[in-house]
Design a protein around this motif. Structure first.
Motif, PDB file in Angstrom:
ATOM      1  N   GLN A  18       0.830  -1.198   0.000  1.00 33.16           N
ATOM      2  CA  GLN A  18       0.000   0.000   0.000  1.00 33.16           C
ATOM      3  C   GLN A  18       0.869   1.254   0.000  1.00 33.16           C
ATOM      4  O   GLN A  18       0.584   2.231  -0.706  1.00 33.16           O
ATOM      5  N   LYS A  19       1.958   1.224   0.742  1.00 32.51           N
ATOM      6  CA  LYS A  19       2.887   2.355   0.755  1.00 32.51           C
ATOM      7  C   LYS A  19       3.615   2.483  -0.581  1.00 32.51           C
ATOM      8  O   LYS A  19       3.821   3.589  -1.100  1.00 32.51           O
ATOM      9  N   ASP A  20       3.986   1.333  -1.171  1.00 29.90           N
ATOM     10  CA  ASP A  20       4.694   1.356  -2.455  1.00 29.90           C
ATOM     11  C   ASP A  20       3.829   1.909  -3.577  1.00 29.90           C
ATOM     12  O   ASP A  20       4.346   2.435  -4.572  1.00 29.90           O
ATOM     13  N   LEU A  21       2.508   1.786  -3.440  1.00 29.62           N
ATOM     14  CA  LEU A  21       1.597   2.231  -4.490  1.00 29.62           C
ATOM     15  C   LEU A  21       1.268   3.726  -4.416  1.00 29.62           C
ATOM     16  O   LEU A  21       0.610   4.258  -5.315  1.00 29.62           O
ATOM     17  N   ARG A  22       1.723   4.396  -3.357  1.00 33.03           N
ATOM     18  CA  ARG A  22       1.430   5.823  -3.230  1.00 33.03           C
ATOM     19  C   ARG A  22       2.043   6.577  -4.410  1.00 33.03           C
ATOM     20  O   ARG A  22       3.241   6.488  -4.675  1.00 33.03           O
ATOM     21  N   GLY A  23       1.217   7.295  -5.105  1.00 35.55           N
ATOM     22  CA  GLY A  23       1.694   8.078  -6.238  1.00 35.55           C
ATOM     23  C   GLY A  23       1.890   7.280  -7.509  1.00 35.55           C
ATOM     24  O   GLY A  23       2.279   7.839  -8.539  1.00 35.55           O
ATOM     25  N   TYR A  24       1.612   5.968  -7.471  1.00 39.05           N
ATOM     26  CA  TYR A  24       1.827   5.152  -8.673  1.00 39.05           C
ATOM     27  C   TYR A  24       0.681   5.326  -9.666  1.00 39.05           C
ATOM     28  O   TYR A  24      -0.478   5.431  -9.292  1.00 39.05           O
ATOM     29  N   SER A  25       1.032   5.375 -10.925  1.00 43.93           N
ATOM     30  CA  SER A  25       0.042   5.435 -11.985  1.00 43.93           C
ATOM     31  C   SER A  25       0.586   4.721 -13.207  1.00 43.93           C
ATOM     32  O   SER A  25       1.795   4.742 -13.462  1.00 43.93           O
ATOM     33  N   ASN A  26      -0.292   4.063 -13.951  1.00 42.86           N
ATOM     34  CA  ASN A  26       0.117   3.412 -15.197  1.00 42.86           C
ATOM     35  C   ASN A  26      -0.236   4.251 -16.413  1.00 42.86           C
ATOM     36  O   ASN A  26      -0.210   3.771 -17.539  1.00 42.86           O
ATOM     37  N   GLU A  27      -0.605   5.513 -16.174  1.00 45.47           N
ATOM     38  CA  GLU A  27      -0.970   6.390 -17.275  1.00 45.47           C
ATOM     39  C   GLU A  27       0.269   6.906 -17.998  1.00 45.47           C
ATOM     40  O   GLU A  27       1.326   7.102 -17.393  1.00 45.47           O
ATOM     41  N   HIS A  28       0.124   7.161 -19.294  1.00 51.41           N
ATOM     42  CA  HIS A  28       1.153   7.819 -20.072  1.00 51.41           C
ATOM     43  C   HIS A  28       0.765   9.285 -20.180  1.00 51.41           C
ATOM     44  O   HIS A  28      -0.226   9.628 -20.830  1.00 51.41           O
ATOM     45  N   SER A  29       1.553  10.154 -19.567  1.00 53.39           N
ATOM     46  CA  SER A  29       1.176  11.567 -19.540  1.00 53.39           C
ATOM     47  C   SER A  29       1.286  12.220 -20.912  1.00 53.39           C
ATOM     48  O   SER A  29       0.537  13.125 -21.242  1.00 53.39           O
ATOM     49  N   THR A  30       2.230  11.760 -21.721  1.00 50.52           N
ATOM     50  CA  THR A  30       2.372  12.303 -23.076  1.00 50.52           C
ATOM     51  C   THR A  30       2.656  11.173 -24.035  1.00 50.52           C
ATOM     52  O   THR A  30       2.980  10.053 -23.640  1.00 50.52           O
ATOM     53  N   LEU A  31       2.543  11.483 -25.311  1.00 50.75           N
ATOM     54  CA  LEU A  31       2.846  10.492 -26.342  1.00 50.75           C
ATOM     55  C   LEU A  31       4.288  10.016 -26.228  1.00 50.75           C
ATOM     56  O   LEU A  31       4.585   8.837 -26.356  1.00 50.75           O
ATOM     57  N   PHE A  32       5.207  10.938 -25.928  1.00 57.62           N
ATOM     58  CA  PHE A  32       6.627  10.592 -25.882  1.00 57.62           C
ATOM     59  C   PHE A  32       6.986   9.769 -24.650  1.00 57.62           C
ATOM     60  O   PHE A  32       7.957   9.031 -24.650  1.00 57.62           O
ATOM     61  N   SER A  33       6.172   9.882 -23.578  1.00 52.82           N
ATOM     62  CA  SER A  33       6.499   9.160 -22.347  1.00 52.82           C
ATOM     63  C   SER A  33       6.418   7.660 -22.530  1.00 52.82           C
ATOM     64  O   SER A  33       6.988   6.892 -21.755  1.00 52.82           O
ATOM     65  N   LYS A  34       5.711   7.207 -23.577  1.00 52.63           N
ATOM     66  CA  LYS A  34       5.628   5.776 -23.841  1.00 52.63           C
ATOM     67  C   LYS A  34       6.989   5.195 -24.183  1.00 52.63           C
ATOM     68  O   LYS A  34       7.239   4.010 -24.000  1.00 52.63           O
ATOM     69  N   PHE A  35       7.864   6.043 -24.703  1.00 53.89           N
ATOM     70  CA  PHE A  35       9.145   5.545 -25.190  1.00 53.89           C
ATOM     71  C   PHE A  35      10.269   5.758 -24.180  1.00 53.89           C
ATOM     72  O   PHE A  35      11.415   5.441 -24.445  1.00 53.89           O
ATOM     73  N   PHE A  36       9.963   6.307 -23.013  1.00 54.78           N
ATOM     74  CA  PHE A  36      10.978   6.542 -22.006  1.00 54.78           C
ATOM     75  C   PHE A  36      10.656   5.728 -20.758  1.00 54.78           C
ATOM     76  O   PHE A  36       9.534   5.270 -20.561  1.00 54.78           O
ATOM     77  N   SER A  37      11.646   5.584 -19.924  1.00 56.18           N
ATOM     78  CA  SER A  37      11.472   4.768 -18.725  1.00 56.18           C
ATOM     79  C   SER A  37      10.420   5.391 -17.808  1.00 56.18           C
ATOM     80  O   SER A  37      10.282   6.606 -17.727  1.00 56.18           O
ATOM     81  N   LYS A  38       9.682   4.548 -17.136  1.00 56.15           N
ATOM     82  CA  LYS A  38       8.679   5.021 -16.197  1.00 56.15           C
ATOM     83  C   LYS A  38       8.791   4.185 -14.924  1.00 56.15           C
ATOM     84  O   LYS A  38       9.500   3.175 -14.885  1.00 56.15           O
ATOM     85  N   ARG A  39       8.080   4.615 -13.891  1.00 55.36           N
ATOM     86  CA  ARG A  39       8.147   3.931 -12.601  1.00 55.36           C
ATOM     87  C   ARG A  39       7.680   2.496 -12.745  1.00 55.36           C
ATOM     88  O   ARG A  39       6.609   2.230 -13.292  1.00 55.36           O
TER      89      ARG A  39
END
Length: 470
Positions: free
Chosen positions: A93-114
């Motif tokens: 539950q603590k590890d999930l704080r602030g976690y999201s699987n959303e892509h904020s921009t088109l380019f973010s799909k191609f870069f590392s994410k959490r």
């Protein structure tokens, strides 16, 4: 709700209606408390469930802190296996704080994410508290993109999405081959956009249609950053045990283990069966004197409180009509034959659970291997009613523990089995171990059904099922 709500002292089981703990003394008269309720939400929406927890906006920092508080207050009894599971889930539950699987921009799909944390697959015997610890965790996860669903309902929703996508395809032109189309990845993408956390209650696989798509479906969900927490009575390696074409299902188990850690929660205690106040007489044997008249009187007393007349009722389920012979308001008076001895299934039972808050089930027979199909429907029916806190009044040929009789097939059943094996191209030696012919899955699942039906006769369950205040 599964079991562990159960690890409660006999005089103080928690009751959660509108996220408030109720005292046993709050139980109104059985008849007067049954009023018209509100239908539950659809499967594709977040499922709100009564649980042992209050809102995550409470003073508790997480599920473990809340669990400790309930123990201190005497509402739960200490269970070391439940605590061990909650310690893991509390960290998650603590590890999930602030976690999201959303892509904020088109380019973010191609870069590392959490990177998403690994999920958990929690298994153990019936009534040991698996659902309680998962629901405590779920209620304290700080994200709106979360869903908690019964696994059976989730797969029904998946198949509806698949059907919708296929129907939306342009029609094949005359004389031309239709292009191959695989809807699984788009369905997984849809679900991933709706949730970054999926919590499944009663993860079990009995349907070959489900079994054949699970690997691809969950692989895509995991790749899209969805975190999964699930409860089950079976360890991962026993899922779909002895099922048809299981060799094609087995790769899913490896995928599940890669993305979910396995936790065993099995203290050996079925808390649903611990002594707790009964809600009155809700189970009748067919051999009791004047049992039909007694049930008729009970139904009439309950129906008197309804703003309706007693009449047949037609429900619309996926474009077809399901008719029940006798109902009044939010109360249905049904027979076993009506609910389990005709071609109905989970979607029908979910609709019944949404419309009615009390269901009479009369004339439940002994469930032998010759009635495997009816037994499966009965198990699915009780799962749906239990999940939606529907109250039941039962009339059966034998006590709950003796209802399912695991006996050998008769000669006629052997003949039908051999014909089916021949049609499927399966040898009789190989077919002898398949779960659909041995009844093994029904025997296993019926343990859960008996445990749930035991809890469904308690005062606490009856109050939790009162929809009139919701």
């Amino acid at each position: 709700m599964a079991a562990g709500k159960a690890s409660l002292v006999a005089h103080g089981l928690h009751l959660c209606v509108k996220n408030k703990l109720l005292l046993n003394s709050a139980l109104p008269d059985i008849v007067s408390c049954i009023k018209r309720g509100l239908a539950t939400g659809v499967l594709s929406q977040t499922v709100e469930v009564p649980s042992a927890t209050t809102s995550p906006k409470s003073s508790f920092g997480g599920p473990l802190e809340h669990y400790n508080s309930l123990i201190r207050d005497g509402q739960l009894r200490e269970d070391l296996q439940q605590r061990a599971a909650l310690e893991k889930l509390d960290q998650m539950q603590k590890d999930l704080r602030g976690y999201s699987n959303e892509h904020s921009t088109l380019f973010s799909k191609f870069f590392s994410k959490r990177k998403p944390p690994k999920g958990y697959y929690i298994y153990g015997d019936v009534g040991t508290g698996k659902t309680m610890v998962m629901d405590m965790f779920y209620d304290h996860v700080e994200t709106v993109k979360k869903k908690r669903v019964h696994f059976h309902g989730f797969m029904l929703d998946v198949h509806k999405r698949i059907h919708r996508l296929k129907q939306s395809l342009p029609k094949r032109k005359v004389g031309k081959m239709a292009k191959a189309y695989d809807p699984i990845a788009p369905v997984a993408e849809e679900i991933s956009e709706e949730a970054c956390l999926l919590c499944f209650d009663e993860f079990q696989v009995t349907d070959i249609a489900d079994a054949m798509i699970l690997k691809q479906l969950f692989e895509n969900l995991f790749l899209n950053g969805v975190v999964v927490v699930a409860t089950s009575n079976r360890p991962p390696d026993d899922l779909y045990k002895n099922g048809l074409q299981r060799v094609n299902f087995v790769p899913f188990i490896a995928v599940l283990k890669e993305y979910c850690q396995t936790l065993r929660l099995d203290s050996g205690i079925d808390y649903r069966r611990r002594n707790c106040p009964a809600a009155g007489k809700l189970f009748y044997l067919s051999s009791e004197p004047d049992v039909d008249a007694t049930l008729d009187k009970l139904f009439d007393e309950m129906a008197f409180k309804q703003n309706d007349i007693t009449r047949p009722r037609s429900l619309k389920v996926h474009g077809r009509i399901l008719t029940l012979a006798k109902a009044c308001g939010t109360i249905a008076d049904c027979t076993f034959e009506e609910l389990c001895d005709r071609p109905v299934g989970a979607s029908d039972y979910l609709e019944i659970s949404a419309v009615f808050d009390t269901v009479f089930i009369r004339n439940i027979p002994l469930l032998t291997l010759n009635k495997k199909t009816q037994a499966r429907r009965f198990i699915t029916l009780i799962d749906a009613l239990y999940e939606h806190k529907v109250r039941v009044v039962l009339q059966a040929e034998a006590p709950l523990d003796d209802l399912f009789v695991h006996e050998h097939h008769d000669h006629h059943d052997h003949h039908d089995t051999h014909v089916l094996l021949d049609d499927l191209g399966i040898s009789r030696d190989a077919g002898s171990s398949l779960a659909i012919f041995t009844g093994e899955e029904e025997v296993f699942a019926f343990q859960r059904t008996v445990s749930r039906l035991t809890e469904m006769q308690t005062e606490e369950y009856w109050v939790a099922g009162d929809r009139s205040s919701k």
